[in-house]
Design an enzyme around this catalytic site. Structure first.
Site, PDB file in Angstrom:
ATOM      1  N   LYS A 282       0.805  -1.230   0.000  1.00 22.76           N
ATOM      2  CA  LYS A 282       0.000   0.000   0.000  1.00 22.76           C
ATOM      3  C   LYS A 282       0.843   1.288   0.000  1.00 22.76           C
ATOM      4  CE  LYS A 282      -4.389  -1.333   2.134  1.00 22.76           C
ATOM      5  NZ  LYS A 282      -5.277  -1.001   3.235  1.00 22.76           N
TER       6      LYS A 282
ATOM      7  N   ASP B 116     -10.015   3.495   1.717  1.00 22.88           N
ATOM      8  CA  ASP B 116     -10.293   3.017   3.081  1.00 22.88           C
ATOM      9  C   ASP B 116     -10.988   4.105   3.906  1.00 22.88           C
ATOM     10  OD1 ASP B 116      -9.348   0.412   2.953  1.00 22.88           O
ATOM     11  OD2 ASP B 116      -7.300   0.974   3.467  1.00 22.88           O
TER      12      ASP B 116
HETATM   13  P1  NAP Z   1      -0.569  -1.938  11.505  1.00 28.05           P
HETATM   14  O1  NAP Z   1      -0.187  -0.786  10.642  1.00 28.05           O
HETATM   15  O2  NAP Z   1       0.384  -3.049  11.691  1.00 28.05           O
HETATM   16  O3  NAP Z   1      -0.945  -1.325  12.957  1.00 28.05           O
HETATM   17  C1  NAP Z   1      -1.221  -2.180  14.030  1.00 28.05           C
HETATM   18  C2  NAP Z   1      -1.710  -1.376  15.241  1.00 28.05           C
HETATM   19  O4  NAP Z   1      -2.038  -2.319  16.277  1.00 28.05           O
HETATM   20  C3  NAP Z   1      -0.676  -0.411  15.829  1.00 28.05           C
HETATM   21  O5  NAP Z   1      -1.327   0.703  16.367  1.00 28.05           O
HETATM   22  C4  NAP Z   1      -0.052  -1.260  16.953  1.00 28.05           C
HETATM   23  O6  NAP Z   1       0.484  -0.493  18.008  1.00 28.05           O
HETATM   24  C5  NAP Z   1      -1.305  -1.984  17.457  1.00 28.05           C
HETATM   25  N1  NAP Z   1      -0.952  -3.217  18.169  1.00 28.05           N
HETATM   26  C6  NAP Z   1      -0.561  -4.393  17.631  1.00 28.05           C
HETATM   27  N2  NAP Z   1      -0.333  -5.295  18.625  1.00 28.05           N
HETATM   28  C7  NAP Z   1      -0.597  -4.668  19.798  1.00 28.05           C
HETATM   29  C8  NAP Z   1      -0.564  -5.050  21.162  1.00 28.05           C
HETATM   30  N3  NAP Z   1      -0.182  -6.303  21.532  1.00 28.05           N
HETATM   31  N4  NAP Z   1      -0.918  -4.146  22.113  1.00 28.05           N
HETATM   32  C9  NAP Z   1      -1.290  -2.889  21.756  1.00 28.05           C
HETATM   33  N5  NAP Z   1      -1.344  -2.446  20.470  1.00 28.05           N
HETATM   34  C10 NAP Z   1      -1.000  -3.331  19.505  1.00 28.05           C
HETATM   35  O7  NAP Z   1      -1.908  -2.633  10.998  1.00 28.05           O
HETATM   36  P2  NAP Z   1      -3.104  -1.950  10.155  1.00 28.05           P
HETATM   37  O8  NAP Z   1      -2.836  -2.101   8.704  1.00 28.05           O
HETATM   38  O9  NAP Z   1      -3.323  -0.571  10.684  1.00 28.05           O
HETATM   39  O10 NAP Z   1      -4.343  -2.917  10.476  1.00 28.05           O
HETATM   40  C11 NAP Z   1      -4.892  -2.960  11.778  1.00 28.05           C
HETATM   41  C12 NAP Z   1      -6.185  -3.784  11.784  1.00 28.05           C
HETATM   42  O11 NAP Z   1      -7.173  -3.134  11.006  1.00 28.05           O
HETATM   43  C13 NAP Z   1      -6.043  -5.197  11.203  1.00 28.05           C
HETATM   44  O12 NAP Z   1      -6.782  -6.079  12.016  1.00 28.05           O
HETATM   45  C14 NAP Z   1      -6.696  -5.082   9.831  1.00 28.05           C
HETATM   46  O13 NAP Z   1      -7.264  -6.307   9.390  1.00 28.05           O
HETATM   47  C15 NAP Z   1      -7.780  -4.066  10.125  1.00 28.05           C
HETATM   48  N6  NAP Z   1      -8.217  -3.344   8.914  1.00 28.05           N
HETATM   49  C16 NAP Z   1      -9.533  -3.455   8.558  1.00 28.05           C
HETATM   50  C17 NAP Z   1      -9.990  -2.779   7.436  1.00 28.05           C
HETATM   51  C18 NAP Z   1     -11.437  -2.896   7.048  1.00 28.05           C
HETATM   52  O14 NAP Z   1     -11.759  -2.608   5.895  1.00 28.05           O
HETATM   53  N7  NAP Z   1     -12.316  -3.275   7.959  1.00 28.05           N
HETATM   54  C19 NAP Z   1      -9.109  -1.983   6.668  1.00 28.05           C
HETATM   55  C20 NAP Z   1      -7.783  -1.889   7.070  1.00 28.05           C
HETATM   56  C21 NAP Z   1      -7.337  -2.582   8.200  1.00 28.05           C
HETATM   57  P3  NAP Z   1       2.038   0.017  17.961  1.00 28.05           P
HETATM   58  O15 NAP Z   1       2.076   1.195  17.038  1.00 28.05           O
HETATM   59  O16 NAP Z   1       2.331   0.392  19.375  1.00 28.05           O
HETATM   60  O17 NAP Z   1       2.842  -1.158  17.457  1.00 28.05           O
END
Ligand code: NAP
Length: 282
Positions: A71, A106
């Site tokens: 992305k 998104d």
């Molecule tokens: P990402 O960039 O990897 O970000 C992950 C986030 O989760 C960060 O804020 C991270 O915090 C936090 N995190 C992970 N493990 C953690 C823990 N053990 N304790 C506290 N915080 C934790 O991932 P992303 O692309 O943003 O995606 C996040 C979620 O959104 C996924 O489940 C994805 O499937 C979902 N999503 C859904 C849609 C939809 O259309 N519904 C679209 C996009 C994404 P840190 O910064 O502190 O590491």
């Protein structure tokens, strides 16, 4: 409806891509509308991304979606990047043509999904849990309608960076970043909307939740979990049990796809068909 020699082409590029619901969702929509279109999945490793973008353009694809891990990098491979994708720092939808353009659907998909459930965050206090890629799209969306946004993230440097990038774009919105320990006070102040953008609760870590078990979830709040696998996350189950309104992430997934579909075809997307096609795979 048979696929003919005139079929128009679209697809999704990811690494891996086998888990993607987009082929089922888009092909169901094409079939429902009798459109001679095909949407295919492409598993492309990062080192072949540039070849893949050139290849799709050369093959006459109308457009394509790009998912993890492409992305961000795909924005360097196109002629034009939309202001939203630039601000969010990620693009998920390309349109090929004389000039190849990249956009992010998104954020707009998230807003449309809020509208579907009658949620209007304009001027309202909203808590965003997480500061990763999805959080940037959600904060962009909420800021664009003038919400009052608090971002809470495990890593404060990441939430501070998110705010620094988006703050000046939306003078009407109020954005702040607080450490996770501030969550109890923020919850007690009855936020209008709480959005989980972290991956906590997603398979395989289905028993995790971004919400601490000792903090009550306010009953007068809408709790929106971006996770859609599973649909009923632990956070949403607990939110429901405490009387809050629970909204899962499938609406956002469907609407980001619907906006891409409409950009490519020029036809209103059958979101109910797309929703059902995704449900069949979850
Ligand atoms: P990402 O960039 O990897 O970000 C992950 C986030 O989760 C960060 O804020 C991270 O915090 C936090 N995190 C992970 N493990 C953690 C823990 N053990 N304790 C506290 N915080 C934790 O991932 P992303 O692309 O943003 O995606 C996040 C979620 O959104 C996924 O489940 C994805 O499937 C979902 N999503 C859904 C849609 C939809 O259309 N519904 C679209 C996009 C994404 P840190 O910064 O502190 O590491």
């Amino acid at each position: 409806m048979p696929i003919t020699g005139r079929a128009r082409l679209a697809g999704v590029v990811g690494w891996p891509v086998a888990h993607s619901l987009s082929p089922a969702m888009h092909n169901a929509a094409f079939q429902a509308l009798g459109l001679d279109w095909v949407y295919a999945p492409f598993a492309v490793p990062p080192e072949r991304l540039a070849d893949a973008v050139r290849g799709l353009a050369a093959l006459g694809f109308v457009g394509a979606n790009f998912t993890i891990p492409h992305k961000q990098t795909v924005m360097d491979l196109v002629d034009e990047v939309s202001p939203a994708a630039r601000a969010i720092g990620a693009a998920n939808t390309l349109v090929f043509g004389d000039r190849t353009t990249a956009d992010n659907t998104d954020w707009s998909g998230f807003l449309r999904s809020l509208r579907d459930v009658g949620c209007d965050p304009a001027g309202q206090r909203c808590l965003v849990l997480g500061a990763g890629g999805a959080a940037r799209a959600v904060v962009y969306a909420l800021a664009s309608v003038g919400a009052d946004i608090v971002v809470l993230n495990r890593s404060v440097e990441r939430s501070a960076a998110l705010l620094a990038d988006l703050d000046q774009l939306f003078p009407a919105a109020r954005l702040q970043s607080l450490p996770l320990v501030a969550l109890a006070d923020e919850a007690a102040a009855h936020p209008y909307l709480v959005v989980n953008t972290t991956s906590l609760g997603m398979v395989p870590r289905v028993e995790t939740s971004p919400w601490p078990s000792d903090v009550p979830i306010p009953a007068d709040t809408t709790v929106y979990d971006l996770v859609y696998n599973p649909l009923a996350t632990r956070f949403l189950r607990e939110a429901k049990a405490s009387g809050a309104r629970a909204v899962d992430g499938l609406g956002m997934l469907v609407h980001q796809g619907a906006i891409a579909f409409e950009t490519w075809t020029g036809v209103a997307a059958p979101t109910d068909v797309m929703y059902k096609a995704c449900l069949a795979y979850l």
